[in-house]
Write a protein that holds these residues in place. Structure first.
Motif, PDB file in Angstrom:
ATOM      1  N   GLY A   1       0.816  -1.211   0.000  1.00  0.00           N
ATOM      2  CA  GLY A   1       0.000   0.000   0.000  1.00  0.00           C
ATOM      3  C   GLY A   1       0.845   1.254   0.000  1.00  0.00           C
ATOM      4  O   GLY A   1       0.554   2.231  -0.704  1.00  0.00           O
ATOM      5  N   LEU A   2       1.920   1.253   0.798  1.00  0.00           N
ATOM      6  CA  LEU A   2       2.818   2.402   0.838  1.00  0.00           C
ATOM      7  C   LEU A   2       3.505   2.606  -0.511  1.00  0.00           C
ATOM      8  O   LEU A   2       3.541   3.722  -1.045  1.00  0.00           O
ATOM      9  N   LEU A   3       4.042   1.538  -1.069  1.00  0.00           N
ATOM     10  CA  LEU A   3       4.761   1.655  -2.347  1.00  0.00           C
ATOM     11  C   LEU A   3       3.832   2.086  -3.472  1.00  0.00           C
ATOM     12  O   LEU A   3       4.186   2.954  -4.288  1.00  0.00           O
ATOM     13  N   LEU A   4       2.641   1.491  -3.533  1.00  0.00           N
ATOM     14  CA  LEU A   4       1.702   1.832  -4.599  1.00  0.00           C
ATOM     15  C   LEU A   4       1.184   3.265  -4.433  1.00  0.00           C
ATOM     16  O   LEU A   4       1.011   3.994  -5.413  1.00  0.00           O
ATOM     17  N   SER A   5       0.930   3.667  -3.205  1.00  0.00           N
ATOM     18  CA  SER A   5       0.462   5.036  -2.956  1.00  0.00           C
ATOM     19  C   SER A   5       1.554   6.048  -3.287  1.00  0.00           C
ATOM     20  O   SER A   5       1.277   7.122  -3.849  1.00  0.00           O
ATOM     21  N   TRP A   6       2.770   5.720  -2.940  1.00  0.00           N
ATOM     22  CA  TRP A   6       3.900   6.591  -3.242  1.00  0.00           C
ATOM     23  C   TRP A   6       4.083   6.717  -4.752  1.00  0.00           C
ATOM     24  O   TRP A   6       4.234   7.820  -5.296  1.00  0.00           O
ATOM     25  N   GLY A   7       4.049   5.571  -5.443  1.00  0.00           N
ATOM     26  CA  GLY A   7       4.182   5.600  -6.901  1.00  0.00           C
ATOM     27  C   GLY A   7       3.057   6.372  -7.569  1.00  0.00           C
ATOM     28  O   GLY A   7       3.282   7.121  -8.529  1.00  0.00           O
ATOM     29  N   THR A   8       1.841   6.206  -7.058  1.00  0.00           N
ATOM     30  CA  THR A   8       0.705   6.940  -7.608  1.00  0.00           C
ATOM     31  C   THR A   8       0.880   8.443  -7.408  1.00  0.00           C
ATOM     32  O   THR A   8       0.595   9.248  -8.310  1.00  0.00           O
ATOM     33  N   THR A   9       1.359   8.832  -6.240  1.00  0.00           N
ATOM     34  CA  THR A   9       1.583  10.250  -5.961  1.00  0.00           C
ATOM     35  C   THR A   9       2.636  10.837  -6.880  1.00  0.00           C
ATOM     36  O   THR A   9       2.454  11.939  -7.430  1.00  0.00           O
TER      37      THR A   9
END
Length: 383
Positions: free
Chosen positions: A362-370
């Motif tokens: 979740g952290l990695l995907l949210s960071w990448g999305t941002t």
């Protein structure tokens, strides 16, 4: 002393505290389905209840407090109230509106599929925005913060000295932080406990995606303006000043926070094992729990602030790479979390493993999305 904001250097400890709180939000939402009392996944672990009880009891109040710290300096640098309001609408209002019709429906669609596997997204979306309920998830924070900011802006225009009493109290806290902490506890307890008794902790004021927990609305208001009072003038000479005594008290505050935290667990045990977990709890219970809640909230907030003041004011921190993307991560993480939990629902693995996967991915995907969203023209002005 007048409450005219003084220029001051950026405080790395506060930036890192805010990033740390964002990580706590992700941890909180990663473990909720795997709690023992009220879990929504076949797997659970009681340790996650300990985490959720702690985080839910302080971190949103702390977000409001940190947001308030820079209110007066921001207003001083924007002499026209309309300019400040426009900036706040762009930074808070616009993301809330966009997320309410995109991120939030996508997130809750994962929960709807568990109930009705064949439901189409367009059907779900239309029903959510026309019939309801239309929850906003953790993004309720944005519209409430927008209201607080606009009210603060209006108060500043009426009188820049409106927060002088809180600012003077903060200056006392430079050498005597416990005076400020006790005063804050009294303020927050007086504003929180009566509403908890009257509304109970489960009632929300809600109209479409605009929702806020009824018992905590004045608590959050208090923390926001307490933060604004600290930052109103010469914060370096206040309770959060680098040379003040608060930083040296971090370990004592951390130990003290255990007392109301254990008290909250004691009330929970009494509720379930002695009172039979009733829908309506006696007034003495709500008052006692409310006081323990307020005490834990204030002690753990200042323990964290003191820790970061003591150890995270300079050098490099593991939190630094996330700093500029923390707001975007907060905005988009909920959809990723709920879908990861949906995909792991039938997986036969321990709750700890599921939560770890949800958090890391979740952290990695949210960071990448941002990072991707910040490349959209003008999005960097919001994110």
């Amino acid at each position: 002393m007048g409450a005219a904001a003084a220029p001051h250097a950026r405080d790395l400890s506060l930036d890192r505290t805010r990033t740390f709180l964002t990580i706590l939000v992700l941890i909180h939402h990663s473990v909720i389905p795997y709690t023992h009392f009220g879990h929504t996944d076949p797997k659970s672990w009681l340790g996650f209840d300990c985490i959720v009880l702690a985080t839910d009891s302080f971190f949103m109040a702390m977000f409001f407090m940190l947001s308030g710290l820079f209110l007066w300096p921001s207003l001083e640098h924007r002499p026209v109230l309309g300019t400040f309001a426009r900036d706040r609408l762009l930074r808070l209002g616009l993301p809330f509106i966009i997320a309410a019709v995109t991120i939030i429906p996508i997130a809750y669609y994962a929960l709807a599929l568990q109930q009705e596997p064949g439901m189409r997204f367009d059907q779900f979306w239309w029903n959510m925005v026309t019939v309801g309920p239309w929850p906003s998830g953790p993004l309720w924070f944005l519209w409430v913060l927008l209201i607080f900011s606009l009210l603060g802006g209006l108060a500043y225009r009426i009188s820049p000295h409106a927060l002088d009493p809180l600012n003077r109290l903060s200056e006392i806290g430079y050498q005597r932080p416990w005076v400020f902490i006790v005063a804050t506890f009294v303020i927050t307890a007086v504003l929180y406990v009566p509403l908890r008794v009257y509304y109970t902790p489960n009632h929300w004021f809600a109209d479409g995606p605009f929702a806020v927990q009824a018992s905590r609305v004045l608590l959050y208001t208090a923390y926001f303006f307490i933060g604004a009072g600290i930052g109103a003038a010469h914060p370096e000479k206040g309770v959060l000043g680098a040379g003040g005594r608060l930083a040296s008290e971090w370990w004592l505050l951390a130990l003290l926070a255990l007392v109301p935290y254990l008290a909250m667990w004691g009330f929970i045990i009494v509720k379930r094992e002695v009172l039979g977990n009733p829908d309506d709890l006696p007034m003495w219970y709500e008052i006692g729990y409310g006081l323990a809640f307020a005490a834990f909230s204030i002690t753990v907030i200042f323990a964290i602030l003191a820790f970061f003041l003591r150890f995270k004011r300079s050098g490099w921190s593991i939190l630094d790479p996330l700093q500029h993307d923390a707001y975007g991560i907060f905005l988009v993480h909920y959809a990723w979390m709920l879908w990861l939990q949906y995909w792991l629902f039938k997986a036969d693995m321990p709750a700890i493993a599921k939560a770890a996967i949800v958090f890391v991915m979740g952290l990695l995907l949210s960071w990448g999305t941002t990072v991707a969203l910040r490349r959209v023209p003008y999005a960097y002005k919001v994110l």
